[in-house]
Design an enzyme around this catalytic site. Structure first.
Site, PDB file in Angstrom:
ATOM      1  N   LYS A   1       4.319 -15.062   2.082  1.00 35.33           N
ATOM      2  CA  LYS A   1       4.481 -15.734   0.778  1.00 35.33           C
ATOM      3  C   LYS A   1       5.987 -15.901   0.606  1.00 35.33           C
ATOM      4  CE  LYS A   1       2.845 -17.433  -3.071  1.00 35.33           C
ATOM      5  NZ  LYS A   1       1.974 -18.630  -3.156  1.00 35.33           N
TER       6      LYS A   1
ATOM      7  N   TYR B   1       0.813  -1.219   0.000  1.00 37.68           N
ATOM      8  CA  TYR B   1       0.000   0.000   0.000  1.00 37.68           C
ATOM      9  C   TYR B   1       0.848   1.271   0.000  1.00 37.68           C
ATOM     10  CZ  TYR B   1      -4.587  -2.135   0.965  1.00 37.68           C
ATOM     11  OH  TYR B   1      -5.767  -2.824   0.881  1.00 37.68           O
TER      12      TYR B   1
ATOM     13  N   ASP C   1     -11.482  -9.892   4.791  1.00 34.53           N
ATOM     14  CA  ASP C   1     -12.794  -9.962   4.125  1.00 34.53           C
ATOM     15  C   ASP C   1     -13.278 -11.407   4.132  1.00 34.53           C
ATOM     16  OD1 ASP C   1     -12.799  -7.255   3.561  1.00 34.53           O
ATOM     17  OD2 ASP C   1     -13.432  -7.520   1.474  1.00 34.53           O
TER      18      ASP C   1
ATOM     19  N   ASP D   1      -1.790 -18.166   0.363  1.00 34.78           N
ATOM     20  CA  ASP D   1      -2.785 -18.904  -0.435  1.00 34.78           C
ATOM     21  C   ASP D   1      -3.356 -20.070   0.373  1.00 34.78           C
ATOM     22  OD1 ASP D   1      -0.220 -19.949  -0.561  1.00 34.78           O
ATOM     23  OD2 ASP D   1      -0.315 -20.549  -2.653  1.00 34.78           O
TER      24      ASP D   1
ATOM     25  N   ASP E   1      -5.578  -7.364   4.371  1.00 34.68           N
ATOM     26  CA  ASP E   1      -6.817  -6.814   3.796  1.00 34.68           C
ATOM     27  C   ASP E   1      -7.653  -7.942   3.192  1.00 34.68           C
ATOM     28  OD1 ASP E   1      -8.617  -4.810   2.751  1.00 34.68           O
ATOM     29  OD2 ASP E   1      -7.714  -5.173   0.784  1.00 34.68           O
TER      30      ASP E   1
HETATM   31  C1  IPM Z   1     -10.168  -1.909   4.504  1.00 38.88           C
HETATM   32  C2  IPM Z   1     -10.545  -1.319   3.174  1.00 38.88           C
HETATM   33  C3  IPM Z   1      -9.522  -0.262   2.799  1.00 38.88           C
HETATM   34  C4  IPM Z   1      -8.169  -0.933   2.670  1.00 38.88           C
HETATM   35  C5  IPM Z   1      -9.836   0.551   1.525  1.00 38.88           C
HETATM   36  C6  IPM Z   1     -11.199   1.193   1.596  1.00 38.88           C
HETATM   37  C7  IPM Z   1      -8.782   1.570   1.243  1.00 38.88           C
HETATM   38  O1  IPM Z   1     -10.647  -2.315   2.219  1.00 38.88           O
HETATM   39  O2  IPM Z   1     -10.045  -1.143   5.476  1.00 38.88           O
HETATM   40  O3  IPM Z   1     -10.030  -3.124   4.590  1.00 38.88           O
HETATM   41  O4  IPM Z   1      -7.846  -1.512   1.624  1.00 38.88           O
HETATM   42  O5  IPM Z   1      -7.399  -0.889   3.643  1.00 38.88           O
HETATM   43 MG    MG Z   2     -10.534  -4.274   3.002  1.00 36.80          MG
END
Ligand code: IPM
Ligand code: MG
Length: 361
Positions: free
Chosen positions: A190, A141, A250, A222, A246
């Site tokens: 990784k 990032y 999710d 992975d 990140d």
């Molecule tokens: C998160 C989100 C953010 C990230 C985005 C909105 C920039 O996906 O906080 O997980 O990638 O960090």
């Molecule tokens: Mg995210």
């Protein structure tokens, strides 16, 4: 106590879920006799519209001098043009960096009554209780990046870069967290392909020498995504770099039934007026343009983020637990927003879910 909390609703459902959390904050202030002073500022797409930048100076200054920051979400289709010079997400990355918030804590728990809401089979979900610690101010990032044209072709790049020091401090924090829990740490990397991840694995191993009581497992990213589905309950604390963290959070969020449930705390070294870490607290979900403005978003992730804010940045453990218990009770009462409702079952809107939580505070 008196506390100054900066509120950044942001875009889309960010505004709706933050409104819900502020109603809970007010109730907690009344019940426990605290003075919470909140002030709202712009970040993300709404800030681009108003000032041409995703993180206006006055927002940055306010966050830097606050006791804590509560954020909703940023982004939306209006600002999604891949050729746009500024993007809402830049505001979020810039405030994380400006506040030095290198550690992002994302706890994943499953309320027993939500087993049906998760896509996994109930027997896989039993015992799921994990904490993902994501490095937040380095890695892919924040490495060198850019777009350019060369030989009549368009190019783009980003660089995954970590210093041993950056890895060491997040690893220490993760080992400490594991020590306070089930004493297991999975480090996600990784290392079979990337140089930077070989440094990650080596540095984590060095830190591990100071934590002989914590069991360390190195897992390739992975494989980690697979194990999160096949044996999610085997994980206690997971630590990962910015990009991998990140992605896996999710995925992990679905273990709780919905991404809308999950809170996060971003912490750094800077202490606030109360001698506690200054932090930024936000749900892990985004601005959800598909449902924005309809008042049906799940506010739980933001309300639980508020609980983390009270605990970590203000030291208000009782108050934090009161919120977490109230959320648990609302879910035990059978109250469900649309993302949590089983097919064909009745769902409530954001306000109704918030009211169902407030009755237990
Ligand atoms: C998160 C989100 C953010 C990230 C985005 C909105 C920039 O996906 O906080 O997980 O990638 O960090
Ligand atoms: Mg995210």
């Amino acid at each position: 106590m008196q506390a100054n909390i900066v509120v950044l609703p942001g875009d889309g459902i960010g505004v709706e879920v933050v409104t819900a959390a502020l109603a809970v904050l007010e109730a907690i202030g009344r019940k426990f006799g605290h003075e919470f002073d909140t002030e709202e500022y712009l970040i993300g797409g709404c800030a681009i519209d108003a000032h041409g930048t995703a993180l206006p100076d006055e927002t940055r200054q306010a966050c830097l001098s606050a006791d804590a920051v509560l954020l909703g979400a940023v982004g939306g289709p209006k600002w999604d043009d891949p050729n746009a010079p500024v993007r809402p997400e830049q505001g979020l990355l810039a405030i994380r960096k400006a506040m030095g918030l290198y550690a992002n804590l994302r706890p994943v728990k499953l309320h027993p009554d939500l087993i049906d809401a998760s896509p996994l089979r109930p027997e896989r979900l039993a015992g799921v209780d994990l904490l993902v610690i994501r490095e937040l101010t380095g890695g892919l990032y924040f490495g060198e990046g850019g777009r350019w044209v060369e030989n009549g072709e368009e190019w783009g790049k980003n660089t995954m870069i970590y210093s041993a020091g950056e890895i060491r401090r997040i690893a220490k924090l993760a080992f400490d967290a594991a020590r306070g829990r089930r004493k297991k740490l999975a480090s996600i990397d990784k290392a079979n392909v990337l140089d930077v991840m070989r440094l990650w694995r080596k540095t984590v191993a060095e830190v591990a020498e100071d934590y002989p009581d914590v069991e360390l497992e190195n897992v390739l990213v992975d494989a980690a995504t697979m194990h999160l589905l096949s044996r999610p309950a085997s994980f206690d604390v997971m630590v990962a770099g910015n990009m991998f963290g990140d992605i896996i959070t999710d995925e992990a969020s679905m273990l709780s039934g919905s991404m809308g449930n999950l809170p996060s705390a971003s912490l750094g070294q800077h202490l606030n007026r109360h001698g506690k870490p200054q932090g930024l607290y936000e749900p892990i979900h985004g601005s959800a343009p598909d449902i924005a403005g309809r008042g049906i978003a799940n506010p739980i992730g933001t309300i639980l983020s508020l609980a983390l804010l009270l605990r970590h940045s203000l030291g208000l453990e009782l108050e934090a637990t009161a919120i977490e218990n109230a959320v648990d009770q609302a879910l035990s009462d059978g109250v469900r927003t649309a993302d949590l409702a089983s097919d064909g079952k009745k769902s409530v809107n954001t306000q109704q879910m918030t009211a169902a939580i407030l009755v237990h505070i």
